[in-house]
Design a protein around this motif. Structure first.
Motif, PDB file in Angstrom:
ATOM      1  N   ILE A  92     -10.789  31.829  13.633  1.00 46.79           N
ATOM      2  CA  ILE A  92     -11.880  32.698  13.159  1.00 46.79           C
ATOM      3  C   ILE A  92     -11.576  33.028  11.704  1.00 46.79           C
ATOM      4  O   ILE A  92     -10.477  33.524  11.395  1.00 46.79           O
ATOM      5  N   GLU A 123       0.982  26.059  15.994  1.00 49.77           N
ATOM      6  CA  GLU A 123      -0.268  26.082  15.195  1.00 49.77           C
ATOM      7  C   GLU A 123      -0.929  24.717  15.066  1.00 49.77           C
ATOM      8  O   GLU A 123      -2.134  24.592  15.238  1.00 49.77           O
ATOM      9  N   TYR A 180      -4.705  30.832   6.776  1.00 44.06           N
ATOM     10  CA  TYR A 180      -5.734  31.280   7.719  1.00 44.06           C
ATOM     11  C   TYR A 180      -5.625  32.754   8.075  1.00 44.06           C
ATOM     12  O   TYR A 180      -6.562  33.330   8.622  1.00 44.06           O
TER      13      TYR A 180
END
Ligand code: 5AD
Length: 306
Positions: A224, A153, A59
């Motif tokens: 994001i 996470e 990510y």
């Protein structure tokens, strides 16, 4: 959800399942924040001192395999000077964040930490530099570091393995977090909201893990996507759901430091303020020197924040 009551998995899941902003929950959480912290919003100066990283988290824009990143590292003196400038601006809490950059040896980190603490004994130093051995964490603590941020996470092992390369594991992440606690750090953890493949049950597991860990700080933010990562095509996380989770966390962890994170601001400028009205009590303005700031791009658009 009532303050002081630990909801069942199914009632937590029911609240999380709808991502609508929940005025009532937010008001309860804001009241709880006021009861514990008054009107204060705590501030931390964030110093992003290296964007070099040995890890390849799927990510993250700073992942090792992203060849498009212009890599930088601040020198030891620049890091100490950045904190001194922050001190002049009124900051008394500094967060040194970086990728897992092995060129900052333990000796180097310890010189930086003790350099800052020597100049500003009234300040606290928080590290956010990833997974290290017990002995390294202990050396940082002995050099004067007070706090450590390491988000878990996701608390689901198979979800963890879909977000990270095979040489990383949730088990190791948890070992690091417990080592940090044992050494005496005030520990922060947290998770991304809406990361690829995340389920409602995963989020319930995140909350349950935090209840077991009992962290001093909890940082959450919407996922994001970053255009130069394998997750470029995935949807961003919901800011509504993130803020709702901030409220849930405030009610479950009344004393926790909970930041209104930059990723909330990046996804829509109103959301950071919303988080502050919904139980968050920390902001972390970026005090990294402007000459490198744009290069610390964890996700798309982060570099637009000044
Ligand atoms: N979107 C949102 N947050 C991210 N982080 C890393 N990459 C992203 C992304 N694409 C967060 C991780 C990490 C923190 C420093 O930044 O949760 O712990």
């Amino acid at each position: 959800m009532a303050a002081g009551v630990n909801p069942s998995d199914s009632s937590l899941a029911a609240i999380i399942s709808s991502s609508d902003y929940d005025e009532e929950l937010a008001a309860l959480a804001y009241e709880k924040k006021k009861e514990k912290f008054g009107d204060a919003i705590l501030k931390r100066g964030l110093v992003e001192f290296t964007n070099c990283c040995r890890n390849d988290c799927l990510y993250c824009g700073l992942r090792r395999n992203n060849a498009k990143v212009m890599r930088y590292r601040l020198s030891e003196d620049e890091i100490i000077e950045t904190c001194a400038n922050g001190y002049e601006l009124g900051f008394r809490r500094f967060v040194l964040q970086g990728g897992e950059d092995l060129s900052f040896t333990d000796e180097s980190m310890c010189r930086i930490i003790s350099g800052i603490k020597h100049l500003h004994p009234d300040c606290s130093v928080t590290l956010s530099i990833g997974e290290k051995d017990y002995k390294s964490y202990k050396a940082y603590f002995d050099a004067g570091a007070d706090r450590f941020l390491l988000r878990h996470e996701t608390a689901d092992p198979s979800h963890y393995s879909r977000l990270h390369p095979s040489d990383m594991s949730l088990q190791r992440r948890k070992e690091c977090l417990y080592s940090l606690k044992e050494i005496g750090f005030q520990v922060g953890s947290g998770f991304m909201v809406g990361s690829p493949f995340q389920t409602v049950d995963n989020l319930v597991a995140d909350i349950r893990f935090l209840q077991e860990l009992k962290p001093f700080m909890i940082g959450i933010g919407p996922f994001i996507h970053h255009k130069d990562t394998p997750f470029a095509g995935y949807d961003n996380g919901s800011p509504q759901l993130t803020v709702k989770l901030v409220s849930i966390l405030r009610l479950l962890f009344p004393e926790a430091r909970i930041p209104a994170t930059t990723s909330l601001h990046v996804i829509g400028t109103q959301w950071r303020e919303k988080a502050l009205c919904s139980g968050a009590n920390v902001i972390m303005p970026n005090i990294t020197p402007l000459k490198v700031r744009k290069k610390y791009e964890l996700y798309d658009g982060k570099n637009k924040v000044e």
